[in-house]
Design an enzyme around this catalytic site. Structure first.
Site, PDB file in Angstrom:
ATOM      1  N   SER A 141       0.855  -1.194   0.000  1.00  0.00           N
ATOM      2  CA  SER A 141       0.000   0.000   0.000  1.00  0.00           C
ATOM      3  C   SER A 141       0.885   1.235   0.000  1.00  0.00           C
ATOM      4  O   SER A 141       2.048   1.180   0.450  1.00  0.00           O
ATOM      5  CB  SER A 141      -0.858   0.014   1.267  1.00  0.00           C
ATOM      6  OG  SER A 141      -1.505   1.259   1.424  1.00  0.00           O
ATOM      7  N   TYR A 154      -1.780  -0.851  10.345  1.00  0.00           N
ATOM      8  CA  TYR A 154      -1.879  -1.096   8.901  1.00  0.00           C
ATOM      9  C   TYR A 154      -0.609  -0.608   8.194  1.00  0.00           C
ATOM     10  O   TYR A 154      -0.028  -1.321   7.378  1.00  0.00           O
ATOM     11  CB  TYR A 154      -3.116  -0.383   8.368  1.00  0.00           C
ATOM     12  CG  TYR A 154      -3.406  -0.639   6.901  1.00  0.00           C
ATOM     13  CD1 TYR A 154      -4.037  -1.802   6.483  1.00  0.00           C
ATOM     14  CD2 TYR A 154      -3.055   0.303   5.938  1.00  0.00           C
ATOM     15  CE1 TYR A 154      -4.313  -2.036   5.143  1.00  0.00           C
ATOM     16  CE2 TYR A 154      -3.329   0.086   4.594  1.00  0.00           C
ATOM     17  CZ  TYR A 154      -3.955  -1.084   4.202  1.00  0.00           C
ATOM     18  OH  TYR A 154      -4.214  -1.309   2.869  1.00  0.00           O
TER      19      TYR A 154
END
Ligand SMILES: NC(=O)c1ccc[n+]([C@@H]2O[C@H](COP(=O)([O-])OP(=O)(O)OC[C@H]3O[C@@H](n4cnc5c(N)ncnc54)[C@H](O)[C@@H]3O)[C@@H](O)[C@H]2O)c1
Length: 253
Positions: A141, A154
């Site tokens: 990501s 995350y």
């Protein structure tokens, strides 16, 4: 038909980026193993793959559970006798800064996003190494490249995936296996729709997300799928250990 005859495993392929990726490989001739935790939705995606002419096998499994992963990959080996591409796409998200993040959220995110990708590779690699060829694409990501506020677990999990990709690349190059990583920017999938729905003002949050990147829009799952396929394709056989941003310019700022 860049992937004619190739066997491709996409984890977390019951929806979102995983579903789009499975369908894109199916349209290019691959045989699809779809793995995840939502059997009804997953079987529906497998059926969509068959409708475009691909063989498809749905495998219900949690990526963070070693027996699940081992059994799923054994089933792929007995069905097709090979595995050419592993897309480590399954991932989860939770909000929380370095103080507010609970230990259980931290451990859950690390288990699925990091341990899950490690385990899928661990059990896929012996097949690829025996073939002398294979390719891993890890879905990290933009959050693995820069610090995005209020999502520390995350962010860290995605940074770990980038490091895992580089480790896999150097350990596996001499054995004919490539490992690359894609860093999507915010893309309209159920994961993002859920996060938007939980925000105080979803429309305002959406505008902020769009406006935070030079292209002033969110990504589409199909755009991420296309980049995953590029990294998996033999046309870029010299690429290993690469980290490709597909984020509307977010991390270029
Ligand atoms: N959508 C985005 O903006 C965005 C941006 C960057 C990176 N990503 C990453 O892309 C990947 C796909 O994201 P998405 O937006 O399509 O998410 P999504 O929530 O729509 O889909 C995630 C998939 O993973 C599956 N999954 C969840 N836990 C699992 C487990 N324990 N074992 C197996 N499968 C499991 C879900 O069932 C689902 O099919 C994730 O790794 C995510 O972190 C997404």
């Amino acid at each position: 038909m860049r992937f004619k005859g190739k066997v491709v495993l996409v984890t977390g392929s019951s929806r979102g980026i995983g579903r789009a990726t499975a369908l894109a490989f199916a349209r290019e001739g691959a045989r699809l193993a779809l793995l995840g935790v939502e059997p009804t939705e997953g079987e529906a995606v497998a059926q969509e793959c068959r409708e475009v002419g691909a063989e498809a096998l749905w495998l219900t499994a949690r990526v963070e559970l070693e027996p699940d992963v081992k059994e799923a990959i054994d089933r792929i080996a007995s069905r097709w006798g090979r595995l050419d591409v592993l897309v480590n796409n399954a991932g989860i998200y939770a909000k929380g800064d370095p103080v507010t993040t609970t230990l259980s959220d931290w451990e859950r995110i690390m288990a699925v996003n990091v341990t899950g990708a490690f385990l899928c590779a661990k059990y896929a690699l012996p097949i690829m190494i025996a073939q002398g060829s294979g390719c891993i694409v890890n879905v990290a990501s933009e959050a693995g490249l820069v610090g995005i506020p209020d999502q520390v677990a995350y962010n860290v999990s995605k940074g770990a995936l980038i490091a895992m990709t580089r480790s896999q690349a150097v350990d596996l190059a001499a054995r004919g296996v490539r490992a690359n990583c894609i860093c999507p920017g915010t893309t309209r999938t159920p994961l993002v729709e859920t996060a938007l729905a939980h925000s105080a003002d979803p429309q305002a949050t959406l505008r902020t997300l769009e406006g935070s990147r030079p292209q002033n829009r969110l990504g589409r799952p199909e755009e991420i799928a296309a980049a995953i396929m590029l990294l998996a394709s033999d046309e870029v056989a010299y690429a290993t250990g690469a980290v490709l941003s597909v984020d509307g310019g977010y991390t270029a700022q």
